[in-house]
Design an enzyme around this catalytic site. Structure first.
Site, PDB file in Angstrom:
ATOM      1  N   GLU A 297       0.828  -1.211   0.000  1.00 30.12           N
ATOM      2  CA  GLU A 297       0.000   0.000   0.000  1.00 30.12           C
ATOM      3  C   GLU A 297       0.863   1.261   0.000  1.00 30.12           C
ATOM      4  O   GLU A 297       0.502   2.266  -0.611  1.00 30.12           O
ATOM      5  CB  GLU A 297      -0.929  -0.016   1.208  1.00 30.12           C
ATOM      6  CG  GLU A 297      -2.020  -1.078   1.074  1.00 30.12           C
ATOM      7  CD  GLU A 297      -2.917  -1.150   2.293  1.00 30.12           C
ATOM      8  OE1 GLU A 297      -4.139  -0.941   2.133  1.00 30.12           O
ATOM      9  OE2 GLU A 297      -2.406  -1.417   3.395  1.00 30.12           O
TER      10      GLU A 297
ATOM     11  N   GLU B 176      -4.055  -9.382   4.066  1.00 29.71           N
ATOM     12  CA  GLU B 176      -4.797  -8.948   5.248  1.00 29.71           C
ATOM     13  C   GLU B 176      -5.981  -9.848   5.605  1.00 29.71           C
ATOM     14  O   GLU B 176      -6.203 -10.136   6.789  1.00 29.71           O
ATOM     15  CB  GLU B 176      -5.298  -7.506   5.055  1.00 29.71           C
ATOM     16  CG  GLU B 176      -4.230  -6.448   5.234  1.00 29.71           C
ATOM     17  CD  GLU B 176      -3.464  -6.141   3.955  1.00 29.71           C
ATOM     18  OE1 GLU B 176      -2.689  -5.172   3.957  1.00 29.71           O
ATOM     19  OE2 GLU B 176      -3.665  -6.875   2.952  1.00 29.71           O
TER      20      GLU B 176
END
Length: 267
Positions: A124, A144
């Site tokens: 990210e 995640e």
């Protein structure tokens, strides 16, 4: 380039500064560059410096060392030990998303030079860059959901913009990890180079950007990221500013002079 005096107290980042660019290396080798609060704080200090003193940013990780047999790594993600202890209040604070968004909005472009793992928050962080260059050893993905959380620092919207919905969903919902070659094919990175050439390639790209007019680059980046409803007015306003800049007159005159020289030479 030289070590930046303002970053002398940093521990999670190593920062070197040149006349038109800053090179910042993530530096937590003991935990594969996991992003912890100290790194976030130092990235904020880096962003503060670049907001006040605009320059190109090359963000990279730990380089590979063939002599020691160690592999390069960008960032393995958020520090799971810290992440496990965080609760609702910390999630609502947007610890990683806030700094990644701040880096994405830096006045001048940011280049992410990626080798080895760029996973979770590490991926990210790279999505916030304007450019990404990688190696065949690069591995990018969002693990995640396997940890019982969501990718909360930009992947759920930046990744769709970068690679399209089908592949973004495979990465986010099915845990797909992309190789360097797959990243290149998907357009997630723009160049694939060997680890030894990674920083050289990043500097070559920075050189091309630095050859442009800095104000024109700065305003073009701002206009590019403006919401659709701001266009075309924001384009017109940016152009109006640039039409009055000294650089515009100097660069256009240089172009015309060179054109005239070519005409004379061809006679």
């Amino acid at each position: 380039m030289h070590d930046a005096a303002w970053a002398a107290g940093f521990s999670a980042l190593r920062v070197r500064e040149g006349s038109d660019r800053v090179v910042a290396s993530l530096n937590r080798p003991e935990v594969r560059n996991a992003i912890d609060q100290t790194m976030v704080d130092e990235l904020h200090a880096l962003a503060d410096h670049l907001e006040r003193h605009p320059a190109l940013l090359i963000l990279t990780g730990l380089p590979s060392d063939p002599d020691k047999g160690t592999k390069g790594i960008f960032a393995s993600g958020a520090d799971i030990a810290q992440l496990k202890e965080r609760r609702r209040a910390e999630a609502l604070a947007g610890i990683n998303s806030t700094i990644f968004d701040r880096l994405a909005q830096l006045p001048l472009p940011m280049i992410a030079a990626l080798d080895g793992f760029a996973l979770g928050g590490g991926a990210e962080l790279s999505y916030a860059a304007d450019f990404r260059i990688g190696t065949p050893q690069l591995r990018m993905g969002q693990p995640e959901t396997n940890l019982g959380i969501t990718a909360g620092a930009g992947a759920t919207w930046r990744l769709r913009e970068l690679v399209g919905e089908p592949l973004a969903k495979e990465i986010l919902l099915a845990g797909k990890i992309l190789t360097g070659e797959q990243c290149l094919a998907a357009g997630l990175i723009t160049e694939l180079v060997e680890p030894a050439e990674l920083l050289t390639a990043a500097h070559a790209l920075a050189d091309r950007i630095a050859a442009q007019d800095p104000l024109a680059v700065r305003l073009t980046k701002a206009v590019f990221h403006a919401p659709r409803e701001a266009h075309p007015m924001i384009d017109t306003l940016a152009q109006a500013v640039l039409f009055e800049s000294e650089a515009k007159f100097e660069r256009m005159q240089a172009f015309l002079d060179k054109k005239n020289e070519r005409k004379q030479d061809s006679k």
